[in-house]
Write a protein that holds these residues in place. Structure first.
Motif, short mmCIF file in Angstrom:
data_model
loop_
_atom_site.label_atom_id
_atom_site.label_comp_id
_atom_site.label_asym_id
_atom_site.label_seq_id
_atom_site.Cartn_x
_atom_site.Cartn_y
_atom_site.Cartn_z
N ILE A 63 -1.21 -8.02 -7.57
CA ILE A 63 -0.60 -7.51 -8.80
C ILE A 63 -0.21 -6.07 -8.48
O ILE A 63 -1.08 -5.21 -8.32
CB ILE A 63 -1.57 -7.58 -9.99
N LEU A 64 1.09 -5.83 -8.34
CA LEU A 64 1.56 -4.56 -7.79
C LEU A 64 2.56 -3.88 -8.72
O LEU A 64 3.36 -4.56 -9.39
CB LEU A 64 2.22 -4.79 -6.43
N TYR A 65 2.53 -2.56 -8.70
CA TYR A 65 3.51 -1.77 -9.44
C TYR A 65 4.88 -2.07 -8.85
O TYR A 65 5.07 -2.12 -7.64
CB TYR A 65 3.16 -0.28 -9.30
N SER A 66 5.86 -2.30 -9.70
CA SER A 66 7.17 -2.79 -9.25
C SER A 66 7.92 -1.83 -8.35
O SER A 66 8.79 -2.25 -7.59
CB SER A 66 8.04 -3.15 -10.46
N ARG A 67 7.59 -0.55 -8.38
CA ARG A 67 8.30 0.41 -7.53
C ARG A 67 7.64 0.62 -6.18
O ARG A 67 8.13 1.38 -5.36
CB ARG A 67 8.44 1.75 -8.26
N ARG A 68 6.53 -0.06 -5.96
CA ARG A 68 5.88 0.03 -4.65
C ARG A 68 6.65 -0.84 -3.67
O ARG A 68 7.42 -1.72 -4.06
CB ARG A 68 4.43 -0.46 -4.74
N ASN A 69 6.42 -0.62 -2.40
CA ASN A 69 7.06 -1.44 -1.37
C ASN A 69 6.26 -2.74 -1.23
O ASN A 69 5.47 -2.90 -0.31
CB ASN A 69 7.11 -0.66 -0.05
N TYR A 70 6.46 -3.64 -2.19
CA TYR A 70 5.65 -4.86 -2.22
C TYR A 70 5.90 -5.77 -1.03
O TYR A 70 5.02 -6.51 -0.63
CB TYR A 70 5.81 -5.60 -3.55
N MET A 71 7.09 -5.71 -0.44
CA MET A 71 7.34 -6.53 0.76
C MET A 71 6.41 -6.12 1.89
O MET A 71 5.83 -6.97 2.56
CB MET A 71 8.80 -6.38 1.21
N ARG A 72 6.26 -4.84 2.10
CA ARG A 72 5.36 -4.37 3.16
C ARG A 72 3.91 -4.72 2.83
O ARG A 72 3.14 -5.11 3.69
CB ARG A 72 5.51 -2.87 3.39
N ILE A 73 3.54 -4.61 1.57
CA ILE A 73 2.18 -4.92 1.15
C ILE A 73 1.90 -6.41 1.32
O ILE A 73 0.84 -6.80 1.83
CB ILE A 73 1.93 -4.47 -0.30
N LEU A 74 2.84 -7.25 0.92
CA LEU A 74 2.64 -8.70 1.01
C LEU A 74 2.74 -9.23 2.43
O LEU A 74 1.98 -10.11 2.82
CB LEU A 74 3.66 -9.45 0.13
N PHE A 75 3.70 -8.72 3.19
CA PHE A 75 4.01 -9.32 4.49
C PHE A 75 3.79 -8.42 5.69
O PHE A 75 3.94 -8.85 6.82
CB PHE A 75 5.47 -9.80 4.51
N GLY A 76 3.49 -7.15 5.47
CA GLY A 76 3.37 -6.22 6.59
C GLY A 76 4.76 -5.91 7.14
O GLY A 76 5.77 -6.22 6.52
N LYS A 77 4.82 -5.29 8.28
CA LYS A 77 6.11 -4.96 8.88
C LYS A 77 6.75 -6.23 9.41
O LYS A 77 6.13 -6.97 10.18
CB LYS A 77 5.90 -3.95 10.02
N LEU A 78 7.99 -6.51 9.00
CA LEU A 78 8.66 -7.74 9.37
C LEU A 78 9.22 -7.69 10.80
O LEU A 78 9.04 -8.61 11.58
CB LEU A 78 9.75 -8.09 8.37
N SER A 79 9.93 -6.63 11.13
CA SER A 79 10.46 -6.48 12.49
C SER A 79 10.91 -5.04 12.69
O SER A 79 11.04 -4.29 11.73
CB SER A 79 11.62 -7.43 12.75
N GLU A 80 11.16 -4.67 13.93
CA GLU A 80 11.56 -3.28 14.22
C GLU A 80 12.86 -2.91 13.55
O GLU A 80 13.02 -1.80 13.07
CB GLU A 80 11.70 -3.09 15.74
#
Length: 110
Positions: free
Chosen positions: A89-106
């Protein structure tokens, strides 16, 4: 009816949301109201599990995550074998992609 499973991270998110709202606004009542509203939305998923939008509908990424919007917060969950797994449950302005999935690629910007 679906079963509900809330991750330890999502439980921690609720505690932090309540704490942050209480401190920032000096308003415990507003914090409790918001957390109550979020938990009601989550409980509502047991009767309407597909009400949340697929995350892949707003991002160019294949994932089984769905999300619900509640005020300025996003509730991320997955459906699996008649169980709803609430992940975060995350604040909408946070970088939720990074939080959910970590770094995707370089070379991929998040």
């Amino acid at each position: 009816m679906y079963k509900l499973s809330i991750s330890p991270e999502a439980k921690d998110d609720l505690v932090k949301i309540k704490s942050n709202i209480s401190k920032e606004r000096c308003n415990t009542h507003a914090a409790v109201n918001l957390v109550t509203k979020i938990t009601r939305k989550i409980r509502g998923l047991t009767e309407h599990p597909e009400i949340g939008a697929p995350l892949s509908s707003v991002l160019d990424i294949q994932t089984d995550f769905r999300f619900l919007v509640c005020n300025n917060y996003l509730i991320f969950y997955r459906l699996e074998n008649r169980t709803i797994y609430v992940s975060r449950i995350l604040y909408s302005r946070r970088n939720y992609m990074r939080i959910l999935f970590g770094k995707l690629s370089e070379d991929e910007e998040i």
